[in-house]
Design a protein around this motif. Structure first.
Motif, PDB file in Angstrom:
ATOM      1  N   VAL A  59       0.841  -1.201   0.000  1.00 18.11           N
ATOM      2  CA  VAL A  59       0.000   0.000   0.000  1.00 18.11           C
ATOM      3  C   VAL A  59       0.877   1.252   0.000  1.00 18.11           C
ATOM      4  O   VAL A  59       2.088   1.170   0.215  1.00 18.11           O
ATOM      5  N   ASP A  60       0.242   2.387  -0.231  1.00 17.67           N
ATOM      6  CA  ASP A  60       0.967   3.654  -0.305  1.00 17.67           C
ATOM      7  C   ASP A  60       1.619   4.010   1.030  1.00 17.67           C
ATOM      8  O   ASP A  60       1.162   3.585   2.090  1.00 17.67           O
ATOM      9  N   SER A  61       2.660   4.838   0.950  1.00 19.70           N
ATOM     10  CA  SER A  61       3.335   5.332   2.154  1.00 19.70           C
ATOM     11  C   SER A  61       2.704   6.665   2.565  1.00 19.70           C
ATOM     12  O   SER A  61       3.342   7.701   2.537  1.00 19.70           O
ATOM     13  N   ASP A  62       1.432   6.601   2.915  1.00 17.66           N
ATOM     14  CA  ASP A  62       0.734   7.800   3.382  1.00 17.66           C
ATOM     15  C   ASP A  62      -0.199   7.399   4.516  1.00 17.66           C
ATOM     16  O   ASP A  62      -0.209   6.246   4.942  1.00 17.66           O
ATOM     17  N   ASP A  63      -0.984   8.353   5.021  1.00 14.33           N
ATOM     18  CA  ASP A  63      -1.832   8.074   6.183  1.00 14.33           C
ATOM     19  C   ASP A  63      -2.824   6.947   5.937  1.00 14.33           C
ATOM     20  O   ASP A  63      -2.964   6.045   6.755  1.00 14.33           O
ATOM     21  N   SER A  64      -3.521   6.988   4.781  1.00 19.52           N
ATOM     22  CA  SER A  64      -4.519   5.936   4.528  1.00 19.52           C
ATOM     23  C   SER A  64      -3.839   4.581   4.330  1.00 19.52           C
ATOM     24  O   SER A  64      -4.341   3.553   4.784  1.00 19.52           O
ATOM     25  N   GLY A  65      -2.673   4.578   3.681  1.00 15.80           N
ATOM     26  CA  GLY A  65      -1.928   3.336   3.506  1.00 15.80           C
ATOM     27  C   GLY A  65      -1.457   2.767   4.840  1.00 15.80           C
ATOM     28  O   GLY A  65      -1.556   1.561   5.084  1.00 15.80           O
ATOM     29  N   ASN A  66      -0.978   3.650   5.712  1.00 15.23           N
ATOM     30  CA  ASN A  66      -0.503   3.200   7.030  1.00 15.23           C
ATOM     31  C   ASN A  66      -1.649   2.670   7.880  1.00 15.23           C
ATOM     32  O   ASN A  66      -1.491   1.701   8.617  1.00 15.23           O
ATOM     33  N   LYS A  67      -2.817   3.299   7.749  1.00 15.77           N
ATOM     34  CA  LYS A  67      -3.995   2.850   8.499  1.00 15.77           C
ATOM     35  C   LYS A  67      -4.406   1.445   8.038  1.00 15.77           C
ATOM     36  O   LYS A  67      -4.691   0.567   8.845  1.00 15.77           O
ATOM     37  N   GLU A  78      -0.228 -13.078   9.386  1.00 18.48           N
ATOM     38  CA  GLU A  78       0.731 -13.898   8.624  1.00 18.48           C
ATOM     39  C   GLU A  78       1.118 -13.245   7.291  1.00 18.48           C
ATOM     40  O   GLU A  78       2.019 -13.706   6.610  1.00 18.48           O
ATOM     41  N   ALA A  79       0.446 -12.156   6.916  1.00 18.51           N
ATOM     42  CA  ALA A  79       0.746 -11.493   5.642  1.00 18.51           C
ATOM     43  C   ALA A  79       2.124 -10.851   5.685  1.00 18.51           C
ATOM     44  O   ALA A  79       2.583 -10.399   6.726  1.00 18.51           O
ATOM     45  N   GLU A  80       2.759 -10.821   4.516  1.00 15.25           N
ATOM     46  CA  GLU A  80       4.065 -10.169   4.400  1.00 15.25           C
ATOM     47  C   GLU A  80       3.852  -8.755   3.881  1.00 15.25           C
ATOM     48  O   GLU A  80       3.155  -8.542   2.897  1.00 15.25           O
ATOM     49  N   HIS A  81       4.443  -7.800   4.571  1.00 13.66           N
ATOM     50  CA  HIS A  81       4.281  -6.398   4.191  1.00 13.66           C
ATOM     51  C   HIS A  81       5.438  -5.960   3.306  1.00 13.66           C
ATOM     52  O   HIS A  81       6.595  -6.119   3.675  1.00 13.66           O
ATOM     53  N   LEU A  82       5.095  -5.432   2.142  1.00 13.51           N
ATOM     54  CA  LEU A  82       6.089  -4.925   1.201  1.00 13.51           C
ATOM     55  C   LEU A  82       6.004  -3.400   1.220  1.00 13.51           C
ATOM     56  O   LEU A  82       4.911  -2.841   1.298  1.00 13.51           O
ATOM     57  N   TYR A  83       7.151  -2.772   1.124  1.00 14.70           N
ATOM     58  CA  TYR A  83       7.181  -1.316   1.227  1.00 14.70           C
ATOM     59  C   TYR A  83       7.865  -0.690   0.013  1.00 14.70           C
ATOM     60  O   TYR A  83       8.943  -1.142  -0.375  1.00 14.70           O
ATOM     61  N   ILE A  84       7.226   0.333  -0.543  1.00 16.05           N
ATOM     62  CA  ILE A  84       7.905   1.121  -1.565  1.00 16.05           C
ATOM     63  C   ILE A  84       8.668   2.221  -0.839  1.00 16.05           C
ATOM     64  O   ILE A  84       8.334   2.573   0.286  1.00 16.05           O
ATOM     65  N   ASP A  85       9.671   2.755  -1.495  1.00 10.89           N
ATOM     66  CA  ASP A  85      10.454   3.833  -0.908  1.00 10.89           C
ATOM     67  C   ASP A  85       9.535   5.021  -0.608  1.00 10.89           C
ATOM     68  O   ASP A  85       8.717   5.406  -1.432  1.00 10.89           O
ATOM     69  N   LYS A  86       9.685   5.592   0.600  1.00 11.06           N
ATOM     70  CA  LYS A  86       8.824   6.703   1.014  1.00 11.06           C
ATOM     71  C   LYS A  86       8.875   7.902   0.065  1.00 11.06           C
ATOM     72  O   LYS A  86       7.929   8.673  -0.021  1.00 11.06           O
ATOM     73  N   MET A  87       9.972   8.050  -0.663  1.00 13.53           N
ATOM     74  CA  MET A  87      10.068   9.205  -1.569  1.00 13.53           C
ATOM     75  C   MET A  87       9.044   9.142  -2.702  1.00 13.53           C
ATOM     76  O   MET A  87       8.674  10.155  -3.275  1.00 13.53           O
ATOM     77  N   ARG A  89       5.945   7.733  -2.243  1.00 13.99           N
ATOM     78  CA  ARG A  89       4.660   7.827  -1.543  1.00 13.99           C
ATOM     79  C   ARG A  89       3.584   6.869  -2.056  1.00 13.99           C
ATOM     80  O   ARG A  89       2.975   6.169  -1.290  1.00 13.99           O
ATOM     81  N   GLU A  90       3.335   6.843  -3.364  1.00 11.47           N
ATOM     82  CA  GLU A  90       2.259   6.013  -3.903  1.00 11.47           C
ATOM     83  C   GLU A  90       2.807   4.883  -4.768  1.00 11.47           C
ATOM     84  O   GLU A  90       3.738   5.088  -5.538  1.00 11.47           O
ATOM     85  N   VAL A  91       2.176   3.734  -4.648  1.00  8.05           N
ATOM     86  CA  VAL A  91       2.568   2.578  -5.462  1.00  8.05           C
ATOM     87  C   VAL A  91       2.466   2.936  -6.944  1.00  8.05           C
ATOM     88  O   VAL A  91       3.377   2.674  -7.725  1.00  8.05           O
ATOM     89  N   ALA A  92       1.367   3.580  -7.327  1.00  9.90           N
ATOM     90  CA  ALA A  92       1.141   3.914  -8.742  1.00  9.90           C
ATOM     91  C   ALA A  92       2.165   4.912  -9.276  1.00  9.90           C
ATOM     92  O   ALA A  92       2.386   4.983 -10.476  1.00  9.90           O
ATOM     93  N   ALA A  93       2.799   5.672  -8.379  1.00  6.40           N
ATOM     94  CA  ALA A  93       3.770   6.682  -8.807  1.00  6.40           C
ATOM     95  C   ALA A  93       5.204   6.163  -8.781  1.00  6.40           C
ATOM     96  O   ALA A  93       6.109   6.801  -9.310  1.00  6.40           O
TER      97      ALA A  93
END
Length: 116
Positions: A59-67, A78-87, A89-93
């Motif tokens: 999910v995105d690195s923003d408030d709604s994504g963090n929620k 048990e889910a694995e969390h994947l993170y995009i670089d905070k710079m 912010r959005e997966v689509a971007a």
């Protein structure tokens, strides 16, 4: 020919995220969109659907994504969390090669063209 049993599920926020990931992955993976917020009934559906599957949260690195991420940590521990670089912010971007690297690190097969 029989149906392929899908073993992996990626949960994303929106349709643009789903489209971005579909272009990159090379294996059959179900991509579920939460469309931002998620109701309890939708969450129950996801929990039922993902039973005995490998689940990834991207999910995105923003408030709604963090929620959303917090909610999934509670409901799908048990889910694995994947993170995009905070710079980005959005997966689509995020650049496709960055997303490909993130997915590959989770042993998800990606198109080699995005690994340059």
């Amino acid at each position: 020919m029989g149906l392929i049993e899908i073993e992996k599920v990626i949960i994303v926020e929106g349709k643009s995220d789903k489209k971005r990931i579909q272009d990159i992955i090379r294996e059959p993976i179900e991509i579920i969109c939460t469309n931002g917020t998620i109701s309890l009934s939708k969450l129950d559906e996801i929990i039922d659907f993902t039973f005995n599957k490998e689940v990834y949260i991207l999910v995105d690195s923003d408030d709604s994504g963090n929620k959303l991420r917090k909610q999934f940590k509670r409901e799908l521990p048990e889910a694995e969390h994947l993170y995009i670089d905070k710079m980005y912010r959005e997966v689509a971007a995020a650049p496709r090669n960055h997303i490909a690297t993130v997915l590959l690190s989770a042993n998800i097969d990606v198109n080699a063209e995005f690994l340059t």
